[in-house]
Design a protein around this motif. Structure first.
Motif, PDB file in Angstrom:
ATOM      1  N   THR A 124       0.836  -1.190   0.000  1.00 20.98           N
ATOM      2  CA  THR A 124       0.000   0.000   0.000  1.00 20.98           C
ATOM      3  C   THR A 124       0.871   1.240   0.000  1.00 20.98           C
ATOM      4  OG1 THR A 124      -1.754  -1.127   1.204  1.00 20.98           O
ATOM      5  CG2 THR A 124      -1.738   1.264   1.311  1.00 20.98           C
ATOM      6  N   VAL A 125       0.489   2.227  -0.787  1.00 21.51           N
ATOM      7  CA  VAL A 125       1.159   3.522  -0.758  1.00 21.51           C
ATOM      8  C   VAL A 125       0.426   4.397   0.255  1.00 21.51           C
ATOM      9  CG1 VAL A 125       1.806   5.550  -2.075  1.00 21.51           C
ATOM     10  CG2 VAL A 125       1.863   3.303  -3.166  1.00 21.51           C
ATOM     11  N   ALA A 126       1.134   4.813   1.290  1.00 23.49           N
ATOM     12  CA  ALA A 126       0.501   5.580   2.354  1.00 23.49           C
ATOM     13  C   ALA A 126       0.142   6.972   1.873  1.00 23.49           C
ATOM     14  CB  ALA A 126       1.445   5.674   3.554  1.00 23.49           C
ATOM     15  N   ASP A 161      -2.856  12.396   9.967  1.00 24.83           N
ATOM     16  CA  ASP A 161      -2.519  11.296  10.852  1.00 24.83           C
ATOM     17  C   ASP A 161      -1.877  10.138  10.096  1.00 24.83           C
ATOM     18  OD1 ASP A 161      -4.732  10.597   9.434  1.00 24.83           O
ATOM     19  OD2 ASP A 161      -5.796   9.664  11.110  1.00 24.83           O
ATOM     20  N   ARG A 162      -1.284  10.428   8.951  1.00 26.98           N
ATOM     21  CA  ARG A 162      -0.628   9.376   8.185  1.00 26.98           C
ATOM     22  C   ARG A 162       0.797   9.800   7.852  1.00 26.98           C
ATOM     23  NH1 ARG A 162      -4.516   5.613   4.670  1.00 26.98           N
ATOM     24  NH2 ARG A 162      -6.278   5.581   6.094  1.00 26.98           N
ATOM     25  N   VAL A 163       1.655   8.792   7.713  1.00 22.47           N
ATOM     26  CA  VAL A 163       3.055   9.047   7.404  1.00 22.47           C
ATOM     27  C   VAL A 163       3.465   8.165   6.240  1.00 22.47           C
ATOM     28  CG1 VAL A 163       3.703   9.770   9.719  1.00 22.47           C
ATOM     29  CG2 VAL A 163       3.736   7.340   9.135  1.00 22.47           C
ATOM     30  N   ASP A 164       4.580   8.537   5.632  1.00 23.34           N
ATOM     31  CA  ASP A 164       5.092   7.776   4.503  1.00 23.34           C
ATOM     32  C   ASP A 164       5.972   6.649   5.037  1.00 23.34           C
ATOM     33  OD1 ASP A 164       5.196   7.276   1.874  1.00 23.34           O
ATOM     34  OD2 ASP A 164       6.577   8.896   1.346  1.00 23.34           O
ATOM     35  N   LEU A 165       5.572   5.390   4.811  1.00 21.54           N
ATOM     36  CA  LEU A 165       6.310   4.230   5.292  1.00 21.54           C
ATOM     37  C   LEU A 165       6.690   3.330   4.123  1.00 21.54           C
ATOM     38  CD1 LEU A 165       4.151   3.235   8.411  1.00 21.54           C
ATOM     39  CD2 LEU A 165       6.416   4.295   8.425  1.00 21.54           C
ATOM     40  N   PRO A 166       7.743   2.530   4.255  1.00 16.61           N
ATOM     41  CA  PRO A 166       8.076   1.557   3.209  1.00 16.61           C
ATOM     42  C   PRO A 166       6.903   0.609   2.985  1.00 16.61           C
ATOM     43  CG  PRO A 166       9.851   1.734   4.808  1.00 16.61           C
ATOM     44  CD  PRO A 166       8.687   2.493   5.377  1.00 16.61           C
ATOM     45  N   PRO A 167       6.620   0.243   1.752  1.00 17.39           N
ATOM     46  CA  PRO A 167       5.492  -0.657   1.490  1.00 17.39           C
ATOM     47  C   PRO A 167       5.665  -2.001   2.200  1.00 17.39           C
ATOM     48  CG  PRO A 167       6.278   0.344  -0.536  1.00 17.39           C
ATOM     49  CD  PRO A 167       7.287   0.669   0.506  1.00 17.39           C
TER      50      PRO A 167
END
Length: 389
Positions: A28-30, A35-41
């Motif tokens: 999933t692409v964040a 309340d969301r952050v960019d995380l590795p898939p």
């Protein structure tokens, strides 16, 4: 796409073999929102495997619980800070843990707190509202046991870790598991793992687990009823510290003036809780009659548990329980809640299986029959009737 799950590492998260046929989603692409952050898939399969190898032995933190099960008013639920307060409304809980045999839980209320502390085999409970304390010595563990079984450790089943464990044990091939972006819980980035039952029988629409990006421990669990966008149960950390708590926290001493009751392992059978539920045998049971299991009908989220009510509870149901029954006065104080009155207010139902009273909440149904049987599950009432038939 169907994939196999192979648990790895030392695990306190036990995913059953039936989960090998889960339908899991891809990476999933964040989204970048407040309340969301960019995380590795990460795929749902990867997160499920990670959940089986969580290695967080020490922590302290604050939990917020919000529960709305749609239940009628029941005796002993609500009011002062107590374990039963967690069954309804919003509550704040403080937790500390150091290994598998040292823990402390404090349910905070407006006028006090309820504390449960374990240090080795010694468990203390303390209610500040009436200054009562109980000291319990747990039985010695059998050889090879790990001591992290919450059902015997004195730990309240209120943390996201224990709730997530229950969800993982329920997974079967009738569940879809996907990743729905990311979230920030207790200031920590987390993946949002979503479990969606495909069955139309269960009242559970979905379960959302916020999985910590660093440790893979569950930080929040939300259970949504079918057809609703709002959780009926939400338990999550608002702050979390993974350092080892001070050892003095687990060395409990009742405050001066407390009324203290001392119990030992032999008193566990007299506590009058769900441990009194007797097994109800069926043709598909292959366990000895003296075993502790109850009969289970169905699998996964469709499971219905069948048992027999203890005699005291049956007396309340039928009005034959004296002061604890359904009598109008029953010899009790006028301001005492009467379980008999509550049961009498429940809807009467009947069918080929007999007659009884039905409790239906947003996430589960319970049927108490007039002849002493009980059926419960996260399913519609019709599924309870079918299971009894």
């Amino acid at each position: 796409m169907t994939r196999s799950l192979r648990p790895t590492g030392r695990s306190r998260w036990l995913v059953p073999a039936a989960a090998a046929a889960l339908v899991v989603g891809g990476p999933t692409v964040a989204s970048l929102s407040a309340d969301r952050v960019d995380l590795p898939p990460r795929t749902a399969e990867q997160l499920l495997v990670d959940l089986q190898d969580v290695d967080v032995d020490a922590l302290s933190g604050t939990l917020e619980t919000d529960v709305d099960l749609g239940l009628p008013a029941l005796p002993g639920i609500g009011g002062e800070a107590s374990p039963s307060a967690l069954l309804d409304g919003e509550n704040v809980v403080r937790v500390w843990r150091d290994g598998t045999e040292r823990s402390r839980v404090a349910v905070l209320g407006e006028s006090g707190e309820y504390v449960l502390t374990r240090d080795g085999r010694t468990v203390w409970t303390y209610a500040s509202a009436d200054r009562t304390a109980t000291r319990l010595e747990l039985p010695a563990l059998p050889p090879g046991a790990t001591g992290d079984d919450a059902s015997s450790s004195g730990e309240l089943p209120v943390t996201p870790e224990l709730l997530a464990q229950s969800v993982l044990l329920t997974l079967d091939q009738s569940s879809d598991v996907t990743v729905d972006g990311s979230a920030v819980v207790a200031g920590r980035p987390a993946y949002e793992l979503v479990v969606t039952p495909r069955s139309a029988a269960t009242l559970i629409g979905s379960v959302r687990l916020a999985v910590d990006a660093e440790t893979s421990m569950p930080l929040r669990v939300q259970v949504l009823p079918r057809g609703s966008d709002e959780p009926a149960v939400s338990v999550g950390y608002t702050d979390l510290d993974l350092s080892t708590p001070d050892a003095d926290l687990f060395d409990f001493t009742p405050p001066p003036g407390s009324e203290v009751e001392r119990l030992d392992a032999g008193d566990l059978g007299d506590l009058g809780d769900l441990g009194d539920l007797k097994p109800r045998r069926g043709p598909q049971d292959d366990v000895p009659s003296e075993g502790p299991s109850v009969q289970r009908v169905g699998t996964g989220f469709d499971t219905v548990v069948l048992g027999e009510l203890p005699e005291a509870a049956l007396g309340v149901l039928t009005g034959a329980g004296g002061s604890s029954g359904a009598g109008v006065d029953g010899g009790r104080d006028a301001d005492q809640p009467d379980a008999g009155r509550v049961l009498a207010s429940l809807p009467e139902v009947s069918g080929p299986w007999g007659s009884g009273r039905l409790v239906q909440g947003t996430l589960f149904s319970v049927l108490l029959t007039d002849d002493g049987r009980v059926a419960l599950g996260a399913v519609t009432p019709q599924n309870l009737y079918d299971a009894l038939d």
